[in-house]
Design a protein around this motif. Structure first.
Motif, PDB file in Angstrom:
ATOM      1  N   PRO A  68      48.021  17.432  12.601  1.00 36.62           N
ATOM      2  CA  PRO A  68      46.658  17.304  13.115  1.00 36.62           C
ATOM      3  C   PRO A  68      45.740  18.344  12.491  1.00 36.62           C
ATOM      4  O   PRO A  68      46.067  19.529  12.440  1.00 36.62           O
ATOM      5  N   GLU A 267      43.109  15.085  14.614  1.00 32.68           N
ATOM      6  CA  GLU A 267      43.939  15.387  15.779  1.00 32.68           C
ATOM      7  C   GLU A 267      44.162  14.128  16.610  1.00 32.68           C
ATOM      8  O   GLU A 267      45.256  13.897  17.135  1.00 32.68           O
ATOM      9  N   LYS A 268      43.116  13.301  16.723  1.00 31.95           N
ATOM     10  CA  LYS A 268      43.206  12.069  17.510  1.00 31.95           C
ATOM     11  C   LYS A 268      44.248  11.124  16.915  1.00 31.95           C
ATOM     12  O   LYS A 268      45.081  10.555  17.641  1.00 31.95           O
ATOM     13  N   GLN A 269      44.210  10.955  15.587  1.00 30.73           N
ATOM     14  CA  GLN A 269      45.159  10.048  14.945  1.00 30.73           C
ATOM     15  C   GLN A 269      46.580  10.588  15.026  1.00 30.73           C
ATOM     16  O   GLN A 269      47.542   9.822  15.175  1.00 30.73           O
ATOM     17  N   LYS A 271      47.848  12.254  17.523  1.00 31.32           N
ATOM     18  CA  LYS A 271      48.345  11.942  18.867  1.00 31.32           C
ATOM     19  C   LYS A 271      48.795  10.487  18.953  1.00 31.32           C
ATOM     20  O   LYS A 271      49.843  10.178  19.539  1.00 31.32           O
ATOM     21  N   PHE A 274      52.038  10.168  16.914  1.00 27.80           N
ATOM     22  CA  PHE A 274      53.154  10.852  17.568  1.00 27.80           C
ATOM     23  C   PHE A 274      53.633  10.083  18.799  1.00 27.80           C
ATOM     24  O   PHE A 274      54.837   9.929  19.021  1.00 27.80           O
ATOM     25  N   ASN A 275      52.693   9.568  19.584  1.00 25.10           N
ATOM     26  CA  ASN A 275      53.064   8.787  20.761  1.00 25.10           C
ATOM     27  C   ASN A 275      53.789   7.511  20.371  1.00 25.10           C
ATOM     28  O   ASN A 275      54.696   7.055  21.060  1.00 25.10           O
TER      29      ASN A 275
END
Length: 278
Positions: A68, A267-269, A271, A274-275
């Protein structure tokens, strides 16, 4: 200028080998590496470059999860008013994959002297400066390395920002026009190349024109953002200087085009990706 070309770090700092051994011992030495690797179900790496070497070294397939990156906000209008600041962010240290600040200083001195010889007005009207930002390693060889860099830079508009706080780093990037990164330059061992390059992505998001060494994970950044590798990568010191001159003369940097691609490193991408893996 030729000091670092004629001297490698090992001969410059005779205790460097001892420090590298101590550093390796602190990190840990693991016996039965294959057995340990076989105990894992999933391998996640931070670039295609690393994935390639994981496969080649250990015959393991790895999934790429880009780290991120805190993207900085700027706009196209601000680019036209930026001074000719060149910035590079990276630790000043002699262990691991160094950031090659000595290479950047040599290149800048040659660039500066070249413009000075032609009485180029940009040296006075739109200050040409090199800003080197990063933390300092605590080992004696790194401290001596920093002193050598400061000695090289004497008499030139080269500024060091040691252990700068995050706010200062962002302010420098937002003000700079060009970003240099030479991690991996002159190296042959793949571990000594830049494995990804968070700082270059941050700099690009701040509106800096990137000119990065053509090796390691740095190449992926240029490819993923759809930039011209001939303008934004370099193999030699001469290419670094010529690409920089072109960037100064013709700063055609399509920030809007890049902004559409940047989210892959956000950072949004991270997350989301990763999820998905979880």
């Amino acid at each position: 200028l030729l000091f670092f070309q004629k001297t490698n770090l090992q001969s410059l700092f005779p205790n460097l080998l001892k420090e590298k051994i101590n550093d390796r011992l602190r990190a840990g030495i693991f016996p039965n590496l294959k057995e340990r690797l076989d105990s894992y179900q999933l391998f996640i790496v931070h670039s295609q470059y690393v994935a390639k070497w994981v496969k080649q070294s250990w015959n393991k397939d790895a999934i790429v999860l880009y780290p991120p990156v805190k993207l900085l906000s700027t706009n196209d209008q601000r680019l036209s008013t930026k001074p000719n600041w060149i910035t590079s962010v990276g630790r000043f240290f002699t262990l691991g994959h160094g950031k090659k600040q000595e290479v950047l200083i040599e290149a800048f001195i040659k660039l500066y002297s070249q413009l000075l010889a032609t009485n180029d007005q940009r040296l006075t009207t739109n200050s040409l400066e090199l800003h080197l930002v990063g933390g300092i390693g605590t080992e004696p060889s790194s401290l001596r390395y920093v002193e050598q860099l400061k000695e090289m830079a004497k008499g030139y508009p080269i500024f060091f920002h040691f252990n700068a706080k995050r706010r200062e780093v962002e302010e420098i990037l937002l003000k700079s026009k060009i970003y240099w990164h030479a991690g991996g330059y002159g190296e042959t061992n793949p571990i000594n190349f830049e494995h990804f390059g968070i700082a270059p992505v941050e700099a690009i998001s701040a509106g800096c024109i990137p000119i990065l060494f053509n090796g390691g994970g740095l190449v992926e950044i240029i490819e993923k953002l759809g930039l011209d590798p001939k303008k934004h990568l370099f193999n030699t010191e001469e290419e670094l200087i010529s690409n920089t001159l072109e960037a100064i003369n013709n700063p055609s940097f399509n920030l809007n085009k890049i902004k559409k691609r940047e989210p892959i490193f956000s950072e949004k991408q991270f997350k989301v990706n990763f999820n998905t893996l979880i």
